[in-house]
Scaffold this motif. Structure first.
Motif, PDB file in Angstrom:
ATOM      1  N   ILE A   1     -59.826  58.826 -32.162  1.00 56.39           N
ATOM      2  CA  ILE A   1     -59.683  59.866 -31.145  1.00 56.39           C
ATOM      3  C   ILE A   1     -61.021  60.562 -30.905  1.00 56.39           C
ATOM      4  O   ILE A   1     -61.419  60.816 -29.760  1.00 56.39           O
ATOM      5  N   SER A   2     -61.744  60.821 -31.969  1.00 52.57           N
ATOM      6  CA  SER A   2     -63.028  61.518 -31.849  1.00 52.57           C
ATOM      7  C   SER A   2     -64.055  60.679 -31.105  1.00 52.57           C
ATOM      8  O   SER A   2     -64.835  61.207 -30.300  1.00 52.57           O
ATOM      9  N   VAL A   3     -64.070  59.376 -31.355  1.00 50.80           N
ATOM     10  CA  VAL A   3     -64.992  58.491 -30.638  1.00 50.80           C
ATOM     11  C   VAL A   3     -64.677  58.486 -29.147  1.00 50.80           C
ATOM     12  O   VAL A   3     -65.582  58.551 -28.296  1.00 50.80           O
ATOM     13  N   LEU A   4     -63.398  58.402 -28.802  1.00 50.41           N
ATOM     14  CA  LEU A   4     -63.002  58.396 -27.390  1.00 50.41           C
ATOM     15  C   LEU A   4     -63.381  59.708 -26.705  1.00 50.41           C
ATOM     16  O   LEU A   4     -63.888  59.711 -25.581  1.00 50.41           O
ATOM     17  N   VAL A   5     -63.140  60.821 -27.380  1.00 49.22           N
ATOM     18  CA  VAL A   5     -63.504  62.122 -26.811  1.00 49.22           C
ATOM     19  C   VAL A   5     -65.023  62.231 -26.672  1.00 49.22           C
ATOM     20  O   VAL A   5     -65.542  62.703 -25.639  1.00 49.22           O
ATOM     21  N   ALA A   6     -65.754  61.800 -27.701  1.00 51.11           N
ATOM     22  CA  ALA A   6     -67.216  61.871 -27.661  1.00 51.11           C
ATOM     23  C   ALA A   6     -67.781  60.978 -26.561  1.00 51.11           C
ATOM     24  O   ALA A   6     -68.790  61.326 -25.926  1.00 51.11           O
ATOM     25  N   ALA A   7     -67.153  59.826 -26.320  1.00 48.30           N
ATOM     26  CA  ALA A   7     -67.618  58.937 -25.252  1.00 48.30           C
ATOM     27  C   ALA A   7     -67.533  59.627 -23.897  1.00 48.30           C
ATOM     28  O   ALA A   7     -68.385  59.408 -23.018  1.00 48.30           O
ATOM     29  N   VAL A   8     -66.517  60.462 -23.738  1.00 49.85           N
ATOM     30  CA  VAL A   8     -66.369  61.203 -22.482  1.00 49.85           C
ATOM     31  C   VAL A   8     -67.323  62.400 -22.436  1.00 49.85           C
ATOM     32  O   VAL A   8     -68.086  62.584 -21.487  1.00 49.85           O
ATOM     33  N   VAL A   9     -67.301  63.207 -23.511  1.00 48.62           N
ATOM     34  CA  VAL A   9     -68.072  64.455 -23.510  1.00 48.62           C
ATOM     35  C   VAL A   9     -69.572  64.198 -23.597  1.00 48.62           C
ATOM     36  O   VAL A   9     -70.368  64.819 -22.869  1.00 48.62           O
ATOM     37  N   LEU A  10     -69.974  63.280 -24.487  1.00 49.03           N
ATOM     38  CA  LEU A  10     -71.405  63.031 -24.695  1.00 49.03           C
ATOM     39  C   LEU A  10     -71.937  61.898 -23.822  1.00 49.03           C
ATOM     40  O   LEU A  10     -73.153  61.685 -23.770  1.00 49.03           O
ATOM     41  N   GLY A  11     -71.046  61.159 -23.166  1.00 50.80           N
ATOM     42  CA  GLY A  11     -71.467  60.045 -22.337  1.00 50.80           C
ATOM     43  C   GLY A  11     -71.145  60.232 -20.876  1.00 50.80           C
ATOM     44  O   GLY A  11     -72.011  60.550 -20.062  1.00 50.80           O
TER      45      GLY A  11
END
Length: 463
Positions: free
Chosen positions: A287-297
């Motif tokens: 879940i954290s990777v998916l959220v980070a992909a959106v927020v940081l990418g």
């Protein structure tokens, strides 16, 4: 394998285990054979030498123990590396590293990283917490020049280890608490009280010593340097939120387990089961990777192809770590299946040591023999529990015995422990350096834990 009966005595089994460990060290250190190949070969030879059924060695012992180790480790390392790469690639790791150095000063940066890891280590398991913190550790090391990874990495890794070994709701102290019938709340309170001084001695002070003695560059797990940092990195608050997200989700899981143990909730309820699944370490990191992909990418202007390449670049550097860690688990699995741990435990049970000393010694020797801290702790607690039940110990003394057993279970992790390879490879150490740094740290942590638990045991007996 269920019908296998070991006919060798404790003496021959111990000699075989010692010879196997010596062979691993010679092949890796002297002849520079790759650690993955070495562990697989020695695991196979040890399985034959201990008399395991030839038809069951490959599938039921080697492959099964390799797979069971990777089942818990590969997802954590892979997803953790992806999260770390997103934080590193976005410039977030450098931003947070700069803020830590600004707040605490260059001289206290290792202390700051250790304190942060102690706090994060309460809800999160050792391996997952270390992987999440590594990009920050590496960025601080680069930020301060010299790329001295051990000076910053050992105190942080030791902090996660101390919390994982001594403080509920981590599985080791919880299992020992149940077997001994100790008060879980009291174990939690005493564990928290002793965690900081144990870390200060075995993690921070030792980390400063080995960091100055073994100067190693930061490995390229999350990127080579900070030269190509983006012009618009995320804010410190955003980076902290990305780091806290998996920890909060995991804390949700461990908190529910803790409440289930107290009888407040039941894991048979659907909502508890769903939240527990969401809070499991692999799902929390996913879940954290998916959220980070959106927020940081995506929200920072990167398209799907660029994000995919960033995530893919995170997996290559950690493949070797994953395979070596799995092979370490394979070797430990062979030692357990051969009956070495059981033979040693049976021999030690008859020595007649004081209960708290016997619990520590049995757990420590089982840890040395087969690698798994959990197996060492559960086996030792199961053997000593009848003596604890029969003795007239106070509630605090039972807690001290519980923590002494936990201390023994972490003693001097070496080549048959998957965590040994995890720490060593992620921090870019060879086997010799890992033995001189991490194995000694685990020994110091274990002995210091036993000394504190023993002192409290004696004090508790006065009242």
């Amino acid at each position: 394998m269920d019908d296998f009966t070991q006919t060798l005595g404790a003496g021959p089994l111990l000699l075989i285990a010692a010879a196997a460990i010596a062979l691993i060290l010679v092949l890796v250190i002297r002849f520079k054979v790759h650690a993955f190949l070495t562990l697989v070969v020695v695991s196979l030879l040890t399985a034959f030498a201990t008399g395991l059924p030839p038809g069951s060695i490959v599938t039921e012992v080697l492959v099964a123990s390799f797979g069971s180790t990777l089942g818990s480790v590969a997802l954590l390392i892979g997803l953790g590396a992806m999260l770390g790469k997103l934080i590193e690639h976005s410039g977030g790791a450098k931003v947070l590293a700069d803020r830590l150095v600004e707040a605490f000063g260059e001289q206290r940066a290792p202390f700051a990283l250790g304190i942060a890891s102690l706090a994060l280590g309460f809800p999160i398991f050792f391996d997952a917490g270390l992987v999440v913190m590594l990009p920050i550790i590496f960025a601080v090391a680069r930020r301060l020049g010299g790329d001295n990874v051990l000076l910053y990495g050992i105190p942080a890794a030791a902090a996660f280890s101390v919390m994982h070994v001594f403080v509920p709701p981590h599985p080791g102290p919880v299992a020992a608490t149940e077997l001994y019938g100790a008060n879980l709340g009291l174990v939690l309170l005493v564990g928290l009280l002793i965690a900081f001084p144990l870390w200060l001695v075995s993690g921070y002070v030792w980390g400063l010593r080995v960091g100055r003695k073994h100067v190693l560059p930061v490995p390229a797990v999350f990127g080579e340097t900070d030269d190509d940092q983006p012009a618009d990195p995320p804010s410190v608050g955003t980076v902290v939120a990305m780091l806290l997200l998996p920890l909060l989700l995991i804390f949700l899981n461990t908190g529910l387990d803790f409440l289930d143990g107290l009888g407040v909730v039941s894991d048979e309820e659907d909502w508890v089961a769903v939240l527990s699944a969401v809070g499991s370490s692999p799902v929390a990191l996913l879940i954290s990777v998916l959220v980070a992909a959106v927020v940081l990418g995506k929200r920072r202007g990167q398209n799907g192809s660029a994000i995919e390449k960033t995530l893919d670049s995170a997996l290559g550097p950690v493949c070797s770590v994953i395979l070596i860690t799995g092979a370490g688990g394979m070797f430990g699995g062979v030692l357990r299946a051969s009956g070495i741990g059981g033979a040693l435990a049976s021999t030690l049970e008859d020595i007649g040591l004081p209960v708290i000393v016997a619990a520590y010694v049995i757990a420590a020797i089982l840890r040395l023999a087969q690698g798994s801290a959990t197996v060492a702790l559960v086996t030792a607690a199961g053997l000593v529990a009848p003596a604890v039940e029969a003795g007239e110990f106070t509630a605090l003394q039972v807690v001290c015995i519980t923590l002494a057993t936990a201390a023994g279970s972490v003693f001097a992790g070496h080549v048959n422990d998957s965590g040994f390879w995890l720490v060593g490879r992620l921090m870019g150490m060879d086997v010799k350096t890992t033995l001189r740094t991490w194995t000694v740290q685990q020994g110091l942590e274990s002995v210091a834990g036993f000394v504190v638990a023993g002192a409290l045991f004696l004090v508790a007996g006065l009242f």
